[in-house]
Scaffold this active site. Structure first.
Site, short mmCIF file in Angstrom:
data_model
loop_
_atom_site.label_atom_id
_atom_site.label_comp_id
_atom_site.label_asym_id
_atom_site.label_seq_id
_atom_site.Cartn_x
_atom_site.Cartn_y
_atom_site.Cartn_z
N CYS A 320 0.88 -1.28 0.05
CA CYS A 320 0.07 -0.07 0.06
C CYS A 320 0.96 1.12 -0.10
O CYS A 320 0.45 2.13 -0.78
CB CYS A 320 -1.18 -0.03 1.10
N ARG A 349 7.84 -10.72 4.92
CA ARG A 349 7.40 -10.53 6.19
C ARG A 349 7.99 -11.40 7.32
O ARG A 349 8.06 -13.10 7.01
CB ARG A 349 5.82 -10.77 6.57
N GLN A 367 1.53 -10.87 -3.50
CA GLN A 367 -0.17 -10.75 -3.38
C GLN A 367 -0.76 -10.10 -4.69
O GLN A 367 -0.12 -9.45 -5.54
CB GLN A 367 -0.41 -9.79 -2.51
N ASP A 369 -2.32 -7.84 -5.43
CA ASP A 369 -2.82 -6.51 -4.42
C ASP A 369 -3.32 -5.58 -5.40
O ASP A 369 -2.81 -5.35 -6.54
CB ASP A 369 -1.58 -6.10 -3.92
N HIS A 371 -4.86 -1.25 -4.83
CA HIS A 371 -5.37 -0.24 -3.77
C HIS A 371 -6.29 0.66 -4.84
O HIS A 371 -5.86 1.30 -5.63
CB HIS A 371 -4.21 0.44 -3.22
N LYS A 449 -12.63 -4.91 7.57
CA LYS A 449 -12.50 -5.47 6.42
C LYS A 449 -13.48 -6.78 6.09
O LYS A 449 -14.15 -7.03 7.07
CB LYS A 449 -11.22 -6.08 6.53
N HIS A 495 -8.16 -1.48 0.30
CA HIS A 495 -7.05 -2.41 0.01
C HIS A 495 -7.62 -3.71 -0.36
O HIS A 495 -8.60 -4.24 0.33
CB HIS A 495 -6.11 -2.71 1.14
#
Length: 621
Positions: A320, A349, A367, A369, A371, A449, A495
């Site tokens: 993000c 991570r 991911q 991912d 945004h 979420k 997200h």
RNA sequence: GCCCCUGUAGCUCAGUGGUAGAGCGUGACAUUGGUAAUGUCAAGGCCAUGGGUUCAAUCCCCAUCGGGGGCUCCA
């Protein structure tokens, strides 16, 4: 609206934590069909007003039987707690000596005697003082007894020569346990807190009949056959290399092909919905994560700093902030919104070594991912199209049972905008007729979420995607857009990662399909198998025609006999083997052997086969 | 990270206080085959790594590293 504190039924599975890794720890870790560390969900059951099934009582009784056996054989072992769990029970003991496998065998034998003796389970209510006195030698039980709230009855339950502090809920007698088996021993912290002493947890399973026990053990075997770590090696999909370190995935060619197909599927959906591709760096100045709050809220999950020319850099734990920097790189107008930035973003991570597990719990992953930056009034529509896209994905990859969890923020940190976000999530689900549970306090640190969980082919639940609403990061980064009124306004962010991590998604797919990917996903779709080397030339021609048609085809060029080739490629779970012998070579045909079918098929023309496979791929079968 | 278990050939596993074996896989040769394993031969191991005990360690002990099973939700 019932409230489940968190998803816990079934064989649920470890979460990567998709955007919120710290949340992952809240999910019960799953031995996918392995040892039996699952839990029952009392909250949910009580909330829905169902009586606990007798199995729970039987297993709870079995836990007492285990403690009784331990008291007899290892009197120095102090019993602590022993609840029923999904598929069985456990009992935690404090004991200096470790329980060995032969100890387990001895305990199990003693348990069988106790069951055979059919001791009646009797309960009595006592005063707190009496309970504390009774367990004077066992500080754990004393702690439990003293913690029972004022006004609640304190009860002791006895079978034969063993009395336990217990809330109750048992079978009438030990004879009700038809079949019991001890599964494993594991370490477990007292009350689950790692600051507390480590106890020894003995896991067992118990069933009304032997047949049910056998069926359960068979089910465990089935799960083991599907283990993505095992299949990953056997099918040449991926590996994790000791030389490189734990939790880091090497995608081998066949795995990388499947990954490419997954990525393409996702990419198509993104393009269709107006997403814009972006690519962001893998390391960035630590200041970015200070500003985003990740360093503060999520420090334990971020790898340590790399010092370069006096600046501290961090491996990217989240995508993000990078996308936010792109948003911020120029002035934004309301006419541009919503802006939807998408990236197959690789993040790293830190996960403790003991928690790493195949593809489902790793340290580096990618991911799907994205945004979304939008105006508040666009939030609802954006959220809804994201939910639709999630459903498209899940359906295409063959998942039927889906569960939705709305994670709300803790009351302590909750602000007015969270309410707005929660309402948007609920409205989106309700307008689509999708049932959901609320995971109170399970939201991200920046907002509420939606978590999407699926059940695989053998019923285990996996956490996949997540969609999160965020009013906080736009605030922290002071994001704005120029509105039609000429003033600057703050956008809202969504997200979203729908597959979650590609690593984890792949792992789940491997287990879901047991390695037998449908033709559209299979890394090798067709193997052309000449019967003798005389047909090698023809087989190669066929392969090339298939490749020209866009299929992933190989020739088995070895001089093995046909039966061997069939067996080999069947165990490799290839969807089609095309037998090409003399007859086929002369006629210009192929004799298909289809995975999952043992009967012989008559030869068909190559064109006919191309049409068949093309149709199958279109229908994603 | 912590607890328990574990580490022998690419894989699955035997094995012994006197420095190793099988099956599968791999390679070569023979065979040219019709729907789930053709035959023969061969190559392949510092028995995870580092210490210790011992005349001698793959084996026993310790440590390290890797792998596996676990690590709140209730007496």
């Amino acid at each position: 609206m019932r409230t489940a504190s968190r998803p816990a039924l079934g064989l649920s599975c470890r979460s990567h934590g998709i955007i919120e890794s710290e949340h992952g720890a809240r999910y019960p870790p799953d031995p996918p069909g392995a040892r039996g560390g699952q839990r029952t969900d009392h909250c949910r059951r009580e909330a829905s007003g169902l009586m606990p099934p007798p199995l729970d009582e039987l297993r709870h009784t079995a836990a007492h039987v285990l403690a009784y056996a331990a008291q007899d054989l290892y009197p120095e072992a102090k019993p602590t707690i022993g609840p029923a769990i999904e598929n069985g029970f456990y009992y935690d003991f404090e004991r200096a000596e470790p329980f060995t496998p032969s100890d387990l065998a001895a305990l199990e034998r003693r348990m069988h005697e106790i069951v055979a003796a059919d001791y009646e389970m009797t309960g009595e209510q006592v005063t707190r003082e009496a309970a504390v006195r009774h367990f004077a030698q066992n500080p754990f039980k004393v702690e439990l007894a003293e913690a029972i709230p004022q006004g609640e009855p304190i009860t002791l339950y006895t079978i034969g020569g063993f009395t336990d502090l217990c809330r109750g809920g048992h079978a009438k007698s030990t004879g009700a346990i038809g079949a019991v088996k001890l599964m494993s021993v594991a370490g477990a912290y007292w009350r689950g807190d790692e600051r507390n002493p480590m106890l020894q947890r003995i896991y067992g399973t118990a069933w009304p009949t032997h047949a049910e026990l056998e069926a359960y053990l068979l089910q465990l075997e089935e799960a083991q056959k599907r283990d993505h770590r095992k299949l990953g090696a056997e099918l040449g999909l991926f590996s994790i290399e000791e030389d490189a370190g734990g939790g880091l995935v090497f995608w081998h060619p066949k795995g990388a092909i499947v990954r490419g197909i997954i990525e393409n599927f996702i990419r198509e959906g993104l393009l269709a919905r107006g997403y814009l591709p972006v690519v962001t760096p893998h390391i960035m100045s630590e200041k970015v994560y200070e500003r985003s709050g990740h360093l503060e809220n999520y420090a334990h999950g971020i790898f340590g700093p790399l010092e370069v020319e006096g600046q501290r850099f961090r491996l990217k734990p989240m995508n993000c902030p990078g996308h936010i920097l792109i948003y911020k790189s120029e002035g934004r107008s309301y006419r541009e919104l919503p802006l939807r930035y998408a990236e197959f973003g690789t993040v790293y991570r830190f996960e403790r070594s003991g928690t790493l597990h195949g593809l489902t719990r790793v340290r580096g992953f990618t991911q799907d991912d994205a945004h979304l930056f939008c105006m508040p009034e666009q939030l609802q529509a954006e959220f809804e199209q994201t939910a639709d896209e999630a459903i498209r994905l899940i359906t295409a990859f063959g998942f039927r049972d889906v569960e939705y969890f709305v994670g709300t923020r803790d009351d302590a940190v909750r602000v007015a905008s969270d309410e707005v976000g929660e309402v948007a999530i609920r409205k989106a689900l309700e307008s689509r007729g999708l049932p959901y549970d609320v995971d109170a306090g399970g939201g991200a640190f920046y907002g509420p979420k939606l978590d999407i969980n699926v059940h695989d082919a053998i019923g285990r639940r996996w956490q996949l995607g997540t969609v999160q609403i965020d009013f906080m990061l736009p605030e922290r980064f002071e994001l704005t857009y120029r509105g039609s009124d000429g003033a600057d306004h703050r956008p809202v962010m969504i997200h979203r990662a729908l597959a979650g991590s590609l690593e984890r998604f792949f792992g789940v797919l491997i287990e879901h399909y047991g390695g037998a990917f449908p033709a559209w996903l299979a890394p090798v779709q067709v193997v052309v198998a000449p019967i003798s080397e005389h047909q090698l030339g023809y087989a190669t021609t066929v392969r090339d025609r298939l490749r020209a048609a866009g299929f992933r085809a190989e020739v088995d060029e070895k001089s093995d006999k046909l039966g061997y080739k069939i067996r080999h490629w069947k165990t490799q779970k290839v969807p089609y083997i095309l037998v090409t012998g003399r007859a086929e070579a002369e006629a210009g045909t192929v004799a298909p052997n289809e995975r999952g079918h043992d009967e012989k098929r008559p030869p068909i023309t190559v064109d006919a086969f191309v049409a068949e496979l093309r149709d199958r791929i279109t229908r994603k079968l």
